[in-house]
Design a protein around this motif. Structure first.
Motif, PDB file in Angstrom:
ATOM      1  N   LYS A 216     -18.182  -6.780  -3.235  1.00 27.72           N
ATOM      2  CA  LYS A 216     -17.626  -8.800  -3.457  1.00 27.72           C
ATOM      3  C   LYS A 216     -16.539  -8.107  -3.799  1.00 27.72           C
ATOM      4  N   TYR A 217     -16.129  -6.790  -4.779  1.00 30.03           N
ATOM      5  CA  TYR A 217     -14.686  -6.798  -5.108  1.00 30.03           C
ATOM      6  C   TYR A 217     -14.585  -5.808  -3.874  1.00 30.03           C
ATOM      7  N   LEU A 218     -15.135  -5.638  -3.031  1.00 29.52           N
ATOM      8  CA  LEU A 218     -14.510  -4.568  -2.008  1.00 29.52           C
ATOM      9  C   LEU A 218     -13.490  -5.498  -0.502  1.00 29.52           C
ATOM     10  N   LEU A 219     -14.236  -6.712  -0.844  1.00 23.79           N
ATOM     11  CA  LEU A 219     -13.699  -6.793   1.169  1.00 23.79           C
ATOM     12  C   LEU A 219     -14.263  -8.524   0.295  1.00 23.79           C
ATOM     13  N   LEU A 220     -14.595  -9.497  -0.642  1.00 20.81           N
ATOM     14  CA  LEU A 220     -14.093 -10.833  -0.838  1.00 20.81           C
ATOM     15  C   LEU A 220     -12.926 -10.711  -2.251  1.00 20.81           C
ATOM     16  N   THR A 221     -12.148  -9.852  -1.718  1.00 23.90           N
ATOM     17  CA  THR A 221     -10.681 -10.379  -2.813  1.00 23.90           C
ATOM     18  C   THR A 221      -9.515 -10.741  -0.950  1.00 23.90           C
ATOM     19  N   ARG A 222      -8.436 -11.011  -2.249  1.00 22.69           N
ATOM     20  CA  ARG A 222      -7.074 -10.614  -1.355  1.00 22.69           C
ATOM     21  C   ARG A 222      -6.718  -9.072  -0.444  1.00 22.69           C
ATOM     22  N   MET A 223      -7.128  -8.257  -1.795  1.00 25.28           N
ATOM     23  CA  MET A 223      -6.978  -6.673  -0.602  1.00 25.28           C
ATOM     24  C   MET A 223      -8.006  -6.665   0.064  1.00 25.28           C
ATOM     25  N   GLY A 224      -9.337  -6.680  -0.240  1.00 25.56           N
ATOM     26  CA  GLY A 224     -10.031  -6.767   0.778  1.00 25.56           C
ATOM     27  C   GLY A 224      -9.522  -7.594   1.735  1.00 25.56           C
ATOM     28  N   GLU A 225      -9.380  -8.463   2.246  1.00 20.39           N
ATOM     29  CA  GLU A 225      -8.714  -8.627   3.637  1.00 20.39           C
ATOM     30  C   GLU A 225      -7.772  -8.637   4.228  1.00 20.39           C
ATOM     31  N   GLY A 226      -6.808  -8.420   3.285  1.00 18.37           N
ATOM     32  CA  GLY A 226      -5.411  -7.316   3.076  1.00 18.37           C
ATOM     33  C   GLY A 226      -5.781  -5.966   4.196  1.00 18.37           C
ATOM     34  N   LEU A 227      -6.489  -5.506   4.304  1.00 17.32           N
ATOM     35  CA  LEU A 227      -6.985  -3.859   4.482  1.00 17.32           C
ATOM     36  C   LEU A 227      -6.847  -4.370   6.196  1.00 17.32           C
ATOM     37  N   PHE A 228      -7.253  -5.505   6.170  1.00 15.09           N
ATOM     38  CA  PHE A 228      -6.010  -5.652   8.148  1.00 15.09           C
ATOM     39  C   PHE A 228      -5.907  -6.343   8.595  1.00 15.09           C
ATOM     40  N   PRO A 229      -4.719  -6.023   9.149  1.00 12.02           N
ATOM     41  CA  PRO A 229      -3.909  -6.490   9.943  1.00 12.02           C
ATOM     42  C   PRO A 229      -3.830  -8.051  11.137  1.00 12.02           C
ATOM     43  N   TYR A 230      -3.421  -8.970   9.662  1.00 11.99           N
ATOM     44  CA  TYR A 230      -3.657 -10.492  10.498  1.00 11.99           C
ATOM     45  C   TYR A 230      -1.942  -9.988  10.798  1.00 11.99           C
ATOM     46  N   LEU A 231      -2.028 -11.422  12.124  1.00 13.03           N
ATOM     47  CA  LEU A 231      -0.792 -11.971  12.673  1.00 13.03           C
ATOM     48  C   LEU A 231      -0.437 -12.677  11.867  1.00 13.03           C
ATOM     49  N   ARG A 232      -0.003 -13.214  11.128  1.00 14.05           N
ATOM     50  CA  ARG A 232       1.499 -13.789  10.430  1.00 14.05           C
ATOM     51  C   ARG A 232       0.745 -13.066   8.728  1.00 14.05           C
ATOM     52  N   PRO A 233       1.692 -11.705   9.107  1.00 14.44           N
ATOM     53  CA  PRO A 233       1.232 -11.278   7.044  1.00 14.44           C
ATOM     54  C   PRO A 233       2.345 -12.176   6.261  1.00 14.44           C
ATOM     55  N   THR A 234       1.470 -10.847   4.820  1.00 12.58           N
ATOM     56  CA  THR A 234       2.599 -11.567   4.518  1.00 12.58           C
ATOM     57  C   THR A 234       3.900 -11.101   4.203  1.00 12.58           C
ATOM     58  N   ARG A 235       4.394 -10.694   2.694  1.00 15.31           N
ATOM     59  CA  ARG A 235       5.290  -9.318   2.591  1.00 15.31           C
ATOM     60  C   ARG A 235       4.044  -8.228   1.944  1.00 15.31           C
ATOM     61  N   PHE A 236       3.414  -8.172   0.931  1.00 11.70           N
ATOM     62  CA  PHE A 236       3.171  -7.122   0.425  1.00 11.70           C
ATOM     63  C   PHE A 236       1.617  -6.625   2.096  1.00 11.70           C
ATOM     64  N   GLU A 237       1.666  -7.514   3.101  1.00 11.03           N
ATOM     65  CA  GLU A 237       0.581  -7.095   4.268  1.00 11.03           C
ATOM     66  C   GLU A 237       1.248  -5.863   5.114  1.00 11.03           C
ATOM     67  N   LYS A 238       2.476  -6.234   5.100  1.00 11.59           N
ATOM     68  CA  LYS A 238       3.722  -5.836   5.765  1.00 11.59           C
ATOM     69  C   LYS A 238       4.265  -4.838   5.106  1.00 11.59           C
ATOM     70  N   LEU A 239       4.111  -4.591   4.141  1.00  9.72           N
ATOM     71  CA  LEU A 239       4.073  -2.858   3.290  1.00  9.72           C
ATOM     72  C   LEU A 239       2.593  -2.130   3.562  1.00  9.72           C
ATOM     73  N   LEU A 240       1.966  -2.789   3.573  1.00  7.77           N
ATOM     74  CA  LEU A 240       0.896  -2.128   3.759  1.00  7.77           C
ATOM     75  C   LEU A 240      -0.049  -1.434   4.627  1.00  7.77           C
ATOM     76  N   HIS A 241       0.568  -2.418   6.292  1.00  3.57           N
ATOM     77  CA  HIS A 241       0.172  -1.952   7.529  1.00  3.57           C
ATOM     78  C   HIS A 241       1.238  -1.335   7.848  1.00  3.57           C
ATOM     79  N   GLY A 242       2.418  -0.725   7.213  1.00  2.33           N
ATOM     80  CA  GLY A 242       3.831  -0.218   7.216  1.00  2.33           C
ATOM     81  C   GLY A 242       3.652   0.572   8.544  1.00  2.33           C
ATOM     82  N   PRO A 243       4.812   1.549   8.970  1.00  2.00           N
ATOM     83  CA  PRO A 243       5.782   2.595   9.373  1.00  2.00           C
ATOM     84  C   PRO A 243       4.870   3.501   7.802  1.00  2.00           C
ATOM     85  N   GLY A 244       5.016   4.812   8.725  1.00  2.00           N
ATOM     86  CA  GLY A 244       4.381   5.542   7.522  1.00  2.00           C
ATOM     87  C   GLY A 244       2.931   5.740   6.374  1.00  2.00           C
ATOM     88  N   SER A 245       2.448   3.857   6.617  1.00  2.00           N
ATOM     89  CA  SER A 245       1.443   4.120   5.118  1.00  2.00           C
ATOM     90  C   SER A 245       0.355   3.904   5.940  1.00  2.00           C
TER      91      SER A 245
END
Length: 490
Positions: A216-245
């Motif tokens: 639950k600490y891996l996938l039942l959090t916003r971080m767990g959700e943020g590991l997978f790219p969403y259609l409309r990402p938040t600002r932090f998610e854009k950094l997670l999945h941005g170029p060079g990341s």
């Protein structure tokens, strides 16, 4: 306003609770004799447990009992839903053991016919809450008549509710998802032989990675959700999945290697094809306790990359023939092969107005069909935090019926849904239950719903959810805030 709700699972009960608070007249219909939907005793296969822990799989206003185990059984979930009905006085609005046979939209509302007495009811608005897992999809197997004449039986896992029916029999379980693995372990304790036929192996997550870190600490959090790219990402998610990341891929790769070692998948020959990020394409599947241990000791046998090509009789006994040509004894064939998303009480003409040309439901926010009035859907949202998502959808429905939503024009809603469906198709490789469910993006859907209501939770709550499992109780005042906004409660 008189509102009918079809379905008495999490979504139907949560919707009834919210609409009753807003002063609507509500009637909830369900063909089962008890509440629960997939947790009803009529659909509860042996070995059924939750995939969420008890804290994240509860309504916001009512936590599960403290004495429940971390992953409750199907029977315990059903008892919890019974208690929800009792605590919030929903009993008088329930019409259980009452199947909706048809629902027709007229100029002034809906006419529902319920069986078997063909009783007629009229309502101003209809909420469909029959669940995204409404009808089990059992393959059509050649040779089934001969197979059954030899004493064999075929059914979906959700139709297999008596474990003793497998005692001293040869059982073939088709599939490799949650229900298939759950029921395989359960029947292997009483069956003569148990074989799992898996067309495609899925990645599975241990409840405790390395025996220590709770999933639950891996996938039942916003971080767990943020590991997978969403259609409309938040600002932090854009950094997670941005170029060079490459951090997210490194993290998922580390988890993949740990899972392979912990479950001994290499030695068992059960390492799935592809990478671990595919775990979120259509379903996040937890490891069924004792599954791989029973494969290791020979109690269970997995036929990977195989299908059942036909059913037959060999020397007068029922068998299943696999795609490779091999035959295996099969007194009982249990199909954990997914579900067809259906609304069987709607006419084909009405279904055509609800779906696109590929059969996907066109629902704005997974709730509102742009082209059919007086109709909403509950529980057709992403299924990772399904109770909380259904509750927030219920608040959205209530606000819509109270006239409190500023919605875009129908054409714009259709365009947004179309964009979302195209993304879902790509992300899930087509496994999105006709556009009604894609995980693990529940919190994104909840955020969008609450944004429409102007009732979102605060930034501190969201910040906590990045590292800690989402706590539904953080949302328990959404209904009260909605009532106050409409002058219905001080």
């Amino acid at each position: 306003m008189k509102v009918a709700v079809v379905g008495a699972g999490y979504a139907g009960l949560g919707t009834a609770r919210m609409l009753l608070r807003c002063g609507f007249q509500v009637t909830v219909f369900d063909r089962a004799p008890d509440v629960g939907g997939v947790w009803s005793r009529t659909r509860r296969y042996p070995g059924l447990r939750t995939q969420n822990d008890k804290r994240t799989y509860a309504f916001s206003e009512l936590p599960m009992p403290p004495h429940y185990p971390e992953w409750p059984s199907g029977e315990q979930v059903q008892r919890y839903l019974d208690s929800y009905v009792a605590v919030f006085g929903l009993g008088p609005v329930l019409r259980l053991d009452t199947e909706v046979v048809s629902a027709e939209l007229g100029e002034h509302g809906w006419t529902l016919v319920t069986g078997p007495t063909r009783e007629t009811h009229t309502f101003d608005h209809l909420v469909v809450a029959n669940g995204i897992f409404s009808r089990p999809a059992v393959p059509v197997y050649p040779g089934r008549t001969e197979f059954e004449a030899a004493g064999g039986r075929v059914c979906a896992t959700s139709e297999f509710v008596e474990l003793e029916q497998a005692r001293d029999r040869d059982v073939v379980v088709v599939g490799y998802g949650k229900s298939a693995c759950d029921v395989a372990v359960a029947v292997s304790g009483v069956a003569r032989s148990t074989a799992v036929v898996a067309r495609r192996l899925l990645w599975k997550m241990p409840r405790r990675l390395g025996g220590v870190l709770n999933y639950k600490y891996l996938l039942l959090t916003r971080m767990g959700e943020g590991l997978f790219p969403y259609l409309r990402p938040t600002r932090f998610e854009k950094l997670l999945h941005g170029p060079g990341s490459g951090g997210t891929q490194v993290m998922l790769g580390t988890v993949q290697n740990a899972v392979v070692r912990q479950l001994d998948l290499q030695r068992l020959g059960l390492v799935p094809d592809g990478s671990f990020d595919q775990i979120a394409r259509s379903t996040v599947s937890l490891v069924t306790e004792e599954f791989f241990e029973r494969v290791a000791d020979g109690t269970l046998r997995v036929h990977r990359d195989e299908t059942v090509s036909e059913l037959c009789a060999v020397d007068g006994r029922p068998h299943a023939r696999l795609g490779s040509g091999r035959t295996v004894p099969a007194d009982l064939v249990l199909c954990g092969t997914g579900f067809d998303q259906q609304v069987p009480f709607f006419s084909p003409d009405l279904i055509a107005r609800l779906q696109d040309d590929r059969g996907n439901f066109v629902l704005y926010r997974h709730i509102l069909p742009p082209d059919v009035p007086r109709l909403t859907f509950a529980g057709y949202n992403s299924s990772f935090f399904s109770p909380l998502g259904a509750e927030m959808a219920a608040a959205w429905i209530a606000a819509h019926l109270l006239g409190g939503l500023d919605l875009p024009p129908a054409e714009e809603m259709r365009a947004q849904v179309g964009e979302h469906l195209r993304w879902m198709e790509q992300f899930s490789a087509g496994k999105h239950a006709r556009g009604t469910s894609v995980i693990p993006f529940s919190m994104h859907n909840i955020d969008e719903v609450l944004s429409d209501l102007l009732l979102d939770v605060g930034p501190l709550t969201k910040a906590r959810q990045w590292l800690l499992p989402v706590d539904p109780s953080s949302y328990r005042d959404v209904g009260t805030r909605l009532l106050r906004k409409h002058g219905l409660e001080s």
